[in-house]
Design an enzyme around this catalytic site. Structure first.
Site, PDB file in Angstrom:
ATOM      1  N   ASP A  65       0.115   4.577  32.185  1.00  0.00           N
ATOM      2  CA  ASP A  65      -0.561   5.482  31.243  1.00  0.00           C
ATOM      3  C   ASP A  65      -1.730   6.234  31.874  1.00  0.00           C
ATOM      4  O   ASP A  65      -2.430   6.991  31.195  1.00  0.00           O
ATOM      5  CB  ASP A  65      -1.064   4.690  30.022  1.00  0.00           C
ATOM      6  CG  ASP A  65       0.020   4.522  28.957  1.00  0.00           C
ATOM      7  OD1 ASP A  65       0.966   5.338  28.956  1.00  0.00           O
ATOM      8  OD2 ASP A  65      -0.088   3.596  28.133  1.00  0.00           O
ATOM      9  N   ARG A  90      -4.107  -1.263  29.747  1.00  0.00           N
ATOM     10  CA  ARG A  90      -4.698  -0.058  30.340  1.00  0.00           C
ATOM     11  C   ARG A  90      -6.005  -0.345  31.081  1.00  0.00           C
ATOM     12  O   ARG A  90      -6.562   0.563  31.712  1.00  0.00           O
ATOM     13  CB  ARG A  90      -4.922   1.017  29.254  1.00  0.00           C
ATOM     14  CG  ARG A  90      -3.602   1.563  28.706  1.00  0.00           C
ATOM     15  CD  ARG A  90      -3.785   2.906  28.029  1.00  0.00           C
ATOM     16  NE  ARG A  90      -4.179   3.955  28.952  1.00  0.00           N
ATOM     17  CZ  ARG A  90      -4.443   5.208  28.590  1.00  0.00           C
ATOM     18  NH1 ARG A  90      -4.345   5.557  27.322  1.00  0.00           N
ATOM     19  NH2 ARG A  90      -4.810   6.102  29.481  1.00  0.00           N
ATOM     20  N   ARG A 139      -8.875   2.126  18.647  1.00  0.00           N
ATOM     21  CA  ARG A 139      -9.119   1.856  20.065  1.00  0.00           C
ATOM     22  C   ARG A 139     -10.605   1.761  20.399  1.00  0.00           C
ATOM     23  O   ARG A 139     -10.980   1.058  21.315  1.00  0.00           O
ATOM     24  CB  ARG A 139      -8.492   2.964  20.909  1.00  0.00           C
ATOM     25  CG  ARG A 139      -6.985   3.100  20.744  1.00  0.00           C
ATOM     26  CD  ARG A 139      -6.276   1.857  21.269  1.00  0.00           C
ATOM     27  NE  ARG A 139      -4.837   2.008  21.272  1.00  0.00           N
ATOM     28  CZ  ARG A 139      -4.124   2.560  22.244  1.00  0.00           C
ATOM     29  NH1 ARG A 139      -4.746   3.046  23.304  1.00  0.00           N
ATOM     30  NH2 ARG A 139      -2.817   2.636  22.174  1.00  0.00           N
ATOM     31  N   HIS A 168      -5.717   7.636  18.258  1.00  0.00           N
ATOM     32  CA  HIS A 168      -6.834   8.267  18.983  1.00  0.00           C
ATOM     33  C   HIS A 168      -7.248   9.510  18.202  1.00  0.00           C
ATOM     34  O   HIS A 168      -6.386  10.211  17.654  1.00  0.00           O
ATOM     35  CB  HIS A 168      -6.395   8.741  20.381  1.00  0.00           C
ATOM     36  CG  HIS A 168      -6.441   7.685  21.450  1.00  0.00           C
ATOM     37  ND1 HIS A 168      -5.508   7.606  22.445  1.00  0.00           N
ATOM     38  CD2 HIS A 168      -7.336   6.689  21.691  1.00  0.00           C
ATOM     39  CE1 HIS A 168      -5.806   6.599  23.254  1.00  0.00           C
ATOM     40  NE2 HIS A 168      -6.904   6.032  22.817  1.00  0.00           N
ATOM     41  N   ASP A 170      -7.998  12.366  19.240  1.00  0.00           N
ATOM     42  CA  ASP A 170      -7.399  13.631  19.716  1.00  0.00           C
ATOM     43  C   ASP A 170      -5.933  13.794  19.310  1.00  0.00           C
ATOM     44  O   ASP A 170      -5.313  14.799  19.612  1.00  0.00           O
ATOM     45  CB  ASP A 170      -7.579  13.794  21.241  1.00  0.00           C
ATOM     46  CG  ASP A 170      -6.775  12.797  22.061  1.00  0.00           C
ATOM     47  OD1 ASP A 170      -6.062  11.963  21.476  1.00  0.00           O
ATOM     48  OD2 ASP A 170      -6.876  12.853  23.320  1.00  0.00           O
ATOM     49  N   CYS A 264      -3.992  14.783  25.629  1.00  0.00           N
ATOM     50  CA  CYS A 264      -4.104  13.456  26.264  1.00  0.00           C
ATOM     51  C   CYS A 264      -3.924  13.538  27.777  1.00  0.00           C
ATOM     52  O   CYS A 264      -4.459  12.706  28.507  1.00  0.00           O
ATOM     53  CB  CYS A 264      -3.015  12.510  25.763  1.00  0.00           C
ATOM     54  SG  CYS A 264      -2.930  12.315  24.010  1.00  0.00           S
ATOM     55  N   ASP A 601      -6.489  -2.032 -38.223  1.00  0.00           N
ATOM     56  CA  ASP A 601      -6.153  -1.725 -39.626  1.00  0.00           C
ATOM     57  C   ASP A 601      -7.234  -2.347 -40.493  1.00  0.00           C
ATOM     58  O   ASP A 601      -7.709  -3.434 -40.216  1.00  0.00           O
ATOM     59  CB  ASP A 601      -4.818  -2.361 -40.007  1.00  0.00           C
ATOM     60  CG  ASP A 601      -3.678  -1.830 -39.170  1.00  0.00           C
ATOM     61  OD1 ASP A 601      -3.689  -0.626 -38.877  1.00  0.00           O
ATOM     62  OD2 ASP A 601      -2.799  -2.637 -38.802  1.00  0.00           O
ATOM     63  N   SER A 633      -5.145 -12.243 -24.382  1.00  0.00           N
ATOM     64  CA  SER A 633      -5.634 -10.927 -24.789  1.00  0.00           C
ATOM     65  C   SER A 633      -6.359 -10.341 -23.602  1.00  0.00           C
ATOM     66  O   SER A 633      -7.467 -10.769 -23.268  1.00  0.00           O
ATOM     67  CB  SER A 633      -6.604 -11.009 -25.965  1.00  0.00           C
ATOM     68  OG  SER A 633      -7.215  -9.736 -26.109  1.00  0.00           O
ATOM     69  N   HIS A 636      -9.767  -8.587 -24.756  1.00  0.00           N
ATOM     70  CA  HIS A 636     -10.928  -9.423 -25.045  1.00  0.00           C
ATOM     71  C   HIS A 636     -11.304 -10.314 -23.874  1.00  0.00           C
ATOM     72  O   HIS A 636     -12.475 -10.589 -23.661  1.00  0.00           O
ATOM     73  CB  HIS A 636     -10.684 -10.234 -26.324  1.00  0.00           C
ATOM     74  CG  HIS A 636     -10.535  -9.337 -27.518  1.00  0.00           C
ATOM     75  ND1 HIS A 636      -9.303  -9.002 -28.038  1.00  0.00           N
ATOM     76  CD2 HIS A 636     -11.444  -8.648 -28.228  1.00  0.00           C
ATOM     77  CE1 HIS A 636      -9.476  -8.161 -29.042  1.00  0.00           C
ATOM     78  NE2 HIS A 636     -10.768  -7.923 -29.174  1.00  0.00           N
ATOM     79  N   ASP A 654      -1.821 -16.232 -19.656  1.00  0.00           N
ATOM     80  CA  ASP A 654      -1.138 -14.984 -20.003  1.00  0.00           C
ATOM     81  C   ASP A 654       0.258 -15.032 -19.393  1.00  0.00           C
ATOM     82  O   ASP A 654       0.464 -15.661 -18.351  1.00  0.00           O
ATOM     83  CB  ASP A 654      -1.907 -13.770 -19.476  1.00  0.00           C
ATOM     84  CG  ASP A 654      -1.545 -12.497 -20.230  1.00  0.00           C
ATOM     85  OD1 ASP A 654      -2.384 -12.023 -21.030  1.00  0.00           O
ATOM     86  OD2 ASP A 654      -0.420 -11.986 -20.029  1.00  0.00           O
TER      87      ASP A 654
END
Ligand SMILES: NC(=O)c1ccc[n+]([C@@H]2O[C@H](COP(=O)([O-])OP(=O)(O)OC[C@H]3O[C@@H](n4cnc5c(N)ncnc54)[C@H](O)[C@@H]3O)[C@@H](O)[C@H]2O)c1
Ligand SMILES: NC(=[NH2+])NCCC[C@H](N)C(=O)O
Length: 702
Positions: A65, A90, A139, A168, A170, A264, A601, A633, A636, A654
């Protein structure tokens, strides 16, 4: 040719995809053609040579690389900051790049070991040299940015990378001449996007679509008005040329297989210095201390996750591991954030976990005076369920009335602090702001406690009958203990309790003294009384499970009847209501609070339709509770959860695992979630309590 410009390149003599350190390399090991790579590299070399001078560094065997010279380091004037590669694959490149920089007259700065920074791949100057955009997240470490600001005497703007394809800076960000920017916004977090938008006006932002970004269009080399890249769509090319640039495409497909392209493969080594501008970085660092069962309980992981998830970075400076199972550990962590705002977000979450500043950095909290009733200062500290202390006049003072989502306030004439809801703040109250001088007191959570929690918490969807029974046994035992010790159990319940046949069991619990307060809404009371008076719940016959003709009117008739008597208590006194949950509450003087809602209600005369009033009634009834049973609930239960301090055991039942998770996941050891039918739960609970009581009576009579 722009004669003064120089780039460093490295010919691909030893280039190959030999390992995988980014997503582009996956599946590409040894799949690139060296001949084609050499050909593509030469073409790029030629294009750049037409416009600038190209220096070459000698390629080396074993570091394939190295061809990506952007990662050699970062150059400004005659200073080079050498890269410290994140991946060991690297790191072998470092001495060769160092040698090149030294031989070419650069003063080389090296970062401390273990502080990764990948050079110009992660740091790009604004083309006018006004600032340095620096990436972090994959990195390079955020902690490297203050070094860049100091050594290069330049303003550093930190950008957090979020998409591992664009690991990276770039690969997704390319400043162009005249203040233009070519970039792919989804590669960044929201904060970074905001920073970019603050600095670059909309007409200068050239947003790249995903398809172009995936072709490395942002990985371009900009020399004056030309933009050299692997490939771009017609639309992107048009937009770039409309901005006054000329796009030169040169295929670099062989290098894409390793996750790199034009930019790169080059390092600009003549970056102009702007002497009139000086270094700064908005980055902030702070030390924190954590104590407890840091590994067993996962506390240290949670703390470090908080830092990273919020966009910060950390260094664990000291870690004293408790060697015995029961001994605690302590850690000192340096937290770094890209800005003051992010630091405050991170610190307030770390305080919730019990983090403290090291002793030498402890200071008093900051107070700001309220200038408008019901409105806190912007920067107010938002409370949690955990016992909290604030530091005033060099002493830690415990905050009263602990609850979450409040401000910590001191009235004008007092030195006692309490949690106050925003609406209760008064002009001239003083409110704690920022994150200094605040700590929460957390119980040390051991491995055993954590295991118990995981055992009893059934949100993972594995609530076998037997596991429910085991949790019920544990809860029954605690309920009995609390009752026998004169403690307080508060139940919040929804109408599903009645629909599922749990009404008679809950009534039993009230009758037997296991419940000291009931919280609910209009619905549970209406359905409970409908069942007691008419045998139906919302018109459904509870014994036969079928709808009764005209049954849908039943609940309104019940409401009407209670309205005629004036209240639930009066309906009981009149001898009309003879059984059920509310009946038992009235008979046994168990206080209840019914909080109204938009869909009610009637409502019943007892339903509190003033919601602020209802919240206050709830809070009053919760005070001093040892356990809260939250029964089916969501509405609540969430309301109740918000006003309950840590230390109160909460049991949430629940059928929906998501609701249980939401309510139980308050980071508190005291929460237990049970995913099951609430009717079944109550019936098992009553059976278990009877078993316990029976055994007790038998034991006493022996
Ligand atoms: N008549 C009225 O005045 C009135 C007023 C308000 C609400 N309601 C009725 O009340 C109901 C909603 O109550 P809420 O506000 O508490 O609702 P909510 O949605 O906040 O909570 C109901 C919870 O019950 C859970 N659940 C459902 N079946 C279950 C079971 N078998 N076992 C355990 N948990 C179960 C759900 O997962 C949900 O979390 C609705 O039917 C609504 O029509 C009536
Ligand atoms: N500046 C760059 N984006 N360089 C690309 C580097 C590619 C190399 N395979 C890596 O993963 O490190």
């Amino acid at each position: 040719m722009t004669s003064s410009l120089r780039f460093l390149m490295c010919s691909p003599d030893h280039y190959d995809v030999d390992y995988v350190i980014n997503p582009w390399m996956e599946g590409n090991i040894h799949k690139s053609s060296r001949d084609r790579a050499v050909d593509q590299w030469r073409k790029l070399h030629n294009v750049i040579k037409d416009h600038a001078i190209v220096d070459l560094v000698t390629p080396q065997i074993g570091v394939p690389d190295m061809v990506f010279t952007a990662n050699a380091g970062l150059v400004l004037g005659d200073i080079a900051v050498l890269s410290r590669f994140f991946h060991k694959e690297r790191q072998g490149e470092e001495p060769f790049f160092k040698q090149w920089f030294e031989e070419n007259g650069f003063t080389v700065h090296e970062l401390p070991s273990e502080l990764p920074f990948e050079g110009a791949g992660d740091a790009l100057f604004d083309r006018e040299g006004r600032c340095l955009w620096a990436g972090y997240g994959f990195r390079s470490e955020l902690d490297s940015h203050p070094y860049l600001a100091k050594w290069l005497d330049v303003e550093v703007l930190s950008l957090r990378l979020m998409d591992e394809r664009f690991y990276h800076l770039d690969t997704c960000f390319c400043p162009l001449q005249d203040g233009y920017l070519l970039y792919y916004p989804p590669a960044f977090d929201a904060y970074s996007n905001r920073l970019i938008e603050l600095r670059i006006p909309p007409e200068k932002r050239l947003v790249v679509a995903e398809a172009d970004a995936a072709n490395f269009a942002c990985n371009s080399v900009n020399i004056d008005d030309i933009v050299i890249m692997n490939k771009a769509s017609d639309d992107l090319k048009k937009r770039i040329s409309d901005a006054g640039f000329r796009v030169i495409e040169t295929p670099l497909t062989e290098f894409l297989k390793a996750g790199g392209a034009a930019k790169c493969l080059t390092l600009r080594v003549t970056e102009p210095v702007r002497v009139e501008l000086h270094g700064s970085a908005a980055i902030e660092s702070r030390m924190i201390r954590l104590d407890g069962h840091l590994l067993d309980s996962g506390l240290i992981n949670r703390a470090l996750d908080i830092v990273v998830e919020a966009g910060g970075s950390f260094q664990v400076l000291n870690f004293n591991l408790g060697v015995q199972r029961q001994s605690t550990s302590s850690a000192e962590v340096k937290v770094t954030a890209p800005s003051h705002d992010v630091m405050e977000t991170i610190m307030s979450q770390l305080i919730d976990l019990g983090a403290l500043p090291p002793p030498q950095e402890v200071c008093d909290c900051h107070l700001e005076t309220v200038v408008q009733d019901g409105v806190a200062p912007d920067d107010f500290y938002v409370t949690t369920i955990y016992p909290t202390q604030i530091r005033m006049n060099n002493e830690w003072v415990t905050v009263d009335k602990q609850r979450m989502d409040a401000a910590i306030a001191l009235s004008a004439d007092s030195e006692t602090a309490e949690c106050k809801l925003l609406r209760d703040l008064k002009t001239s109250d003083r409110v704690v702001v920022g994150v200094e001088g605040i700590r929460t007191v957390r119980k040390t959570e051991s491995r055993e406690q954590r295991n118990t929690q995981e055992f009893s918490f059934m949100g993972a969807g594995v609530s076998s009958e037997r596991r429910v029974e085991l949790v019920v046994e544990q809860i029954a035992w605690e309920l009995r203990q609390i009752r026998d010790q004169g403690g307080r159990v508060v139940v919040s319940a929804g109408p599903v309790v009645i629909h599922t046949g749990g009404g008679e069991h809950l009534a039993h619990l009230v009758r037997e003294g296991y419940v000291q307060a009931l919280l609910g809404g209009n619905a549970i009371a209406v359905h409970d009384m409908e069942q007691s008076l008419m045998g139906t719940s919302l018109g459904v016959d509870m014994k036969r499970g079928v709808s009764v003709r005209g049954g849908h009117r039943h609940h309104l008739k019940v409401i009407n009847m209670v309205r005629r008597y004036g209240s639930i208590a009066k309906t009981v006194e009149a001898g009309v209501l003879k059984k059920g949950i509310l009946y038992e509450c009235v008979r046994h003087h168990i206080p209840f609070s019914l909080a109204g809602s938009i869909r009610d209600d009637g409502p019943l005369p007892d339903t509190q339709m003033d919601l602020i009033q209802a919240q206050e009634e709830y809070a009053r009834l919760i005070a001093g509770a040892d356990m809260i049973l939250m029964l089916s609930s969501m509405l609540h239960s969430i309301g109740v959860g918000n006003m309950t301090p840590a230390g109160v055991k909460m049991v949430c039942v629940d059928i929906n695992p998501a609701v249980v998770t939401k309510l139980s996941d308050r980071g508190s050891v005291e929460s237990v979630g049970v995913v099951t039918d609430v009717g079944l739960f109550l019936s098992l609970l009553v059976q278990q309590l009877d078993k316990l009581t029976h055994a007790y009576q038998v034991a006493q009579s022996v």
